[in-house]
Design an enzyme around this catalytic site. Sequence first.
Site, short mmCIF file in Angstrom:
data_model
loop_
_atom_site.label_atom_id
_atom_site.label_comp_id
_atom_site.label_asym_id
_atom_site.label_seq_id
_atom_site.Cartn_x
_atom_site.Cartn_y
_atom_site.Cartn_z
N LYS A 1 -37.81 7.57 16.55
CA LYS A 1 -36.61 6.89 16.54
C LYS A 1 -36.85 5.38 16.35
CE LYS A 1 -33.33 10.54 18.54
NZ LYS A 1 -32.66 11.11 19.14
N LYS B 1 -36.78 18.24 8.75
CA LYS B 1 -35.84 19.18 9.63
C LYS B 1 -34.36 18.82 9.25
CE LYS B 1 -34.84 16.84 13.95
NZ LYS B 1 -34.65 16.95 15.33
N LYS C 1 -28.59 15.82 12.23
CA LYS C 1 -27.13 15.32 12.28
C LYS C 1 -27.21 14.06 11.65
CE LYS C 1 -25.87 17.23 16.90
NZ LYS C 1 -27.01 17.21 17.80
#
Length: 338
Positions: free
Chosen positions: A118, A200, A203
């Site tokens: 992130k 993966k 969202k």
Amino acid sequence: MADGATEKKLILSGIQPTGTFTLGNYIGAVRNWGPLQDQYRCLYFIADQHAITVKIEPAELRKKTLEAYAQLLACGIDLEKSLVFVQSHVPTHSQLAWVLNCSTQFGELSRMTQFKDKSRKHPDDINAGLFDYPVLMAADILIYNADMVPVGVDQMQHLELARNIANRFNGRYGETFKVPEGYIPPVGAKVMSLQDPTKKMSKSDTNPNAVILILDDKDTIIRKFKRAVTDSDTEIAFREGKDGINNLLTIYSAVTGKSIDDAVKEFEGQGYGTFKLAVGEAVADHLAPVRDEYARLIQDKAYLKECYTKCAGEALKMSYRTLNKVYKKVGFVPTELR
Ligand code: TYM
């Protein structure tokens, strides 16, 4: 909650309200939560405090939190059996997180893969909350003395950290926390992107074709599966090097309940096009009742409010028991105020 529930082992898990749940969230985590309700005492929550570690508009967060709450109920969580609440309604989590911060090392937080990912994605906003995220997650779990935490593979590193923090605190202050176990589903613990099956399904993916949302309609789901990236081979088989096909077989197995071997046999000799269409149809049919139930629930804001308010009250009561114990152990002067 049913009689004798206090003797049942306790399950806890959470999900961020950063968008409509993906098929990854669903297969890897949420759809396993419902079936656990009969055997365990279950607490599930919307992790809205975790969601603000990346920038999100306040109005959007409010809306998505309510939508996530309704999605959880639509996925089969039964309020007669489980508590379903919103994290920020239960302030004890963040109160415990502060204490746990002081039993967590800078070095171990720096090693968290999700923090590193992130930070790379949002280089202009590497805030302290993003760094501290796993400690709040540890508090979410430890404040209820959860026995088991059902999550997808990507959360296992955070869970391992929670276990380390619990052990360290217990070692220093005496037995206080239960050390939780992870629960990873046998199939689908890591559902991959449809456009890059080495990554993966997430969202936050910017390519909508990479992600199936659980509220997508049938046509959209089928279109996305038809476009799924596979390989230049023609054989439908589950083996190394066939990431795209492996992912589609995993998804098919997860939504139909058939084993991967049976799925391979079923499609033997067939083309990728037929196979992709069959996976798309199976997923769309499986998700149809979730979509219908969600459409009904999201209309009834008053009902949702009544549910999350009642559940947060119960969760708060439960969590104060641990918080008071912890405060006493670390040496805070007791007060009648809690
Ligand atoms: P979140 O919101 O990213 O994801 C919710 C759950 O979905 C699983 N998951 C997946 N499983 C399989 N394949 C995928 N592609 C996939 N993507 C997501 C995640 O593993 C997770 O189980 N930090 C957590 C929320 C949280 C939490 C907690 C969880 C906060 N406190 C305490 C458990 C216990 C998170 O961001 O999940």
